[in-house]
Design a protein around this motif. Structure first.
Motif, PDB file in Angstrom:
ATOM      1  N   VAL A  61      44.198  35.223  50.780  1.00 34.91           N
ATOM      2  CA  VAL A  61      44.322  35.503  49.355  1.00 34.91           C
ATOM      3  C   VAL A  61      44.003  34.226  48.605  1.00 34.91           C
ATOM      4  CG1 VAL A  61      45.867  36.251  47.519  1.00 34.91           C
ATOM      5  CG2 VAL A  61      46.073  37.232  49.806  1.00 34.91           C
ATOM      6  N   ARG A  62      42.967  34.302  47.837  1.00 38.54           N
ATOM      7  CA  ARG A  62      42.581  33.143  47.053  1.00 38.54           C
ATOM      8  C   ARG A  62      43.355  33.158  45.741  1.00 38.54           C
ATOM      9  NH1 ARG A  62      36.623  34.526  48.467  1.00 38.54           N
ATOM     10  NH2 ARG A  62      36.459  33.507  50.479  1.00 38.54           N
ATOM     11  N   ASP A  63      43.331  32.024  45.077  1.00 36.89           N
ATOM     12  CA  ASP A  63      44.012  31.928  43.791  1.00 36.89           C
ATOM     13  C   ASP A  63      43.379  32.929  42.834  1.00 36.89           C
ATOM     14  OD1 ASP A  63      45.647  31.037  41.742  1.00 36.89           O
ATOM     15  OD2 ASP A  63      44.170  29.547  41.093  1.00 36.89           O
ATOM     16  N   ALA A  64      44.201  33.851  42.383  1.00 35.94           N
ATOM     17  CA  ALA A  64      43.694  34.881  41.485  1.00 35.94           C
ATOM     18  C   ALA A  64      43.447  34.293  40.105  1.00 35.94           C
ATOM     19  CB  ALA A  64      44.696  36.024  41.394  1.00 35.94           C
ATOM     20  N   GLY A  65      42.494  34.842  39.432  1.00 30.90           N
ATOM     21  CA  GLY A  65      42.183  34.388  38.087  1.00 30.90           C
ATOM     22  C   GLY A  65      43.186  34.939  37.083  1.00 30.90           C
ATOM     23  N   LEU A  66      42.977  34.592  35.852  1.00 32.14           N
ATOM     24  CA  LEU A  66      43.866  35.015  34.781  1.00 32.14           C
ATOM     25  C   LEU A  66      43.889  36.537  34.669  1.00 32.14           C
ATOM     26  CD1 LEU A  66      45.652  34.296  32.370  1.00 32.14           C
ATOM     27  CD2 LEU A  66      43.583  34.227  30.971  1.00 32.14           C
ATOM     28  N   TRP A  67      42.737  37.154  34.786  1.00 38.20           N
ATOM     29  CA  TRP A  67      42.652  38.612  34.651  1.00 38.20           C
ATOM     30  C   TRP A  67      43.431  39.305  35.771  1.00 38.20           C
ATOM     31  CZ3 TRP A  67      41.542  41.790  30.934  1.00 38.20           C
ATOM     32  CH2 TRP A  67      41.279  43.106  31.220  1.00 38.20           C
ATOM     33  N   ALA A  68      43.283  38.853  37.001  1.00 38.38           N
ATOM     34  CA  ALA A  68      43.983  39.473  38.133  1.00 38.38           C
ATOM     35  C   ALA A  68      45.490  39.259  38.011  1.00 38.38           C
ATOM     36  CB  ALA A  68      43.464  38.896  39.440  1.00 38.38           C
ATOM     37  N   ARG A  69      45.907  38.058  37.603  1.00 35.43           N
ATOM     38  CA  ARG A  69      47.339  37.811  37.422  1.00 35.43           C
ATOM     39  C   ARG A  69      47.910  38.693  36.327  1.00 35.43           C
ATOM     40  NH1 ARG A  69      46.098  31.966  37.958  1.00 35.43           N
ATOM     41  NH2 ARG A  69      46.085  31.976  35.694  1.00 35.43           N
ATOM     42  N   SER A  70      47.148  38.877  35.253  1.00 34.12           N
ATOM     43  CA  SER A  70      47.611  39.742  34.161  1.00 34.12           C
ATOM     44  C   SER A  70      47.772  41.176  34.638  1.00 34.12           C
ATOM     45  CB  SER A  70      46.618  39.699  32.999  1.00 34.12           C
ATOM     46  OG  SER A  70      46.507  38.399  32.493  1.00 34.12           O
ATOM     47  N   LYS A  71      46.807  41.643  35.425  1.00 31.49           N
ATOM     48  CA  LYS A  71      46.905  43.011  35.953  1.00 31.49           C
ATOM     49  C   LYS A  71      48.102  43.152  36.878  1.00 31.49           C
ATOM     50  CE  LYS A  71      42.825  43.689  37.707  1.00 31.49           C
ATOM     51  NZ  LYS A  71      41.612  44.270  38.288  1.00 31.49           N
ATOM     52  N   ASP A  72      48.328  42.153  37.735  1.00 30.68           N
ATOM     53  CA  ASP A  72      49.476  42.213  38.640  1.00 30.68           C
ATOM     54  C   ASP A  72      50.786  42.224  37.863  1.00 30.68           C
ATOM     55  OD1 ASP A  72      47.828  42.263  40.828  1.00 30.68           O
ATOM     56  OD2 ASP A  72      47.975  40.101  41.226  1.00 30.68           O
ATOM     57  N   ARG A  73      50.878  41.383  36.839  1.00 31.97           N
ATOM     58  CA  ARG A  73      52.104  41.349  36.032  1.00 31.97           C
ATOM     59  C   ARG A  73      52.313  42.677  35.318  1.00 31.97           C
ATOM     60  NH1 ARG A  73      53.675  36.900  31.428  1.00 31.97           N
ATOM     61  NH2 ARG A  73      55.690  37.798  30.954  1.00 31.97           N
TER      62      ARG A  73
END
Length: 124
Positions: A61-73
């Motif tokens: 798992v690579r460091d997720a970008g801002l968009w992926a982190r926002s979706k996860d949150r």
């Protein structure tokens, strides 16, 4: 039929026939190429079998970008809210709302009745 109509009709017919025959020929050649590739792989696998694929490696798992982190949150928050809604005792909630509305209704009319009695007492 005039000269222009005959010329255009003949041109259209000839062009359609050429296009259709070239299209059919092209598709037949592609199908034949696919079949030859499959047969080539089958025959080569009989003589020299392909090595087994290595077992799948663990997923990195690579460091997720801002968009992926926002979706996860967003997904975590939505999941928590759905669990809260599923855990609510709806029958109890409806009972509490009905009881509160009943008390409010009684207070409103009790106060109105007392005011009417006081007003009647002053007049009388």
């Amino acid at each position: 039929m005039g000269f222009t109509t005959g010329l255009l009709g003949g041109f259209t017919l000839t062009t359609t026939l050429i296009y259709t025959s070239l299209l059919i020929h092209n598709r037949n050649r592609l199908r034949q190429a696919t079949l030859l590739r499959q047969q080539h792989l089958l025959l080569n696998n009989v003589v020299e079998p392909q090595p087994l694929l290595p077992p799948p490696t663990t997923r990195e798992v690579r460091d997720a970008g801002l968009w992926a982190r926002s979706k996860d949150r967003w997904n975590m928050e939505l999941e928590a809210n759905v669990k809260k809604v599923q855990a609510v005792d709806w029958e109890g909630a409806v009972g509490r709302v009905e009881e509160g509305a009943s008390q409010l209704w009684q207070r409103a009319f009790k106060g109105g009745r007392e005011g009417a009695e006081r007003a009647a007492g002053r007049e009388g």
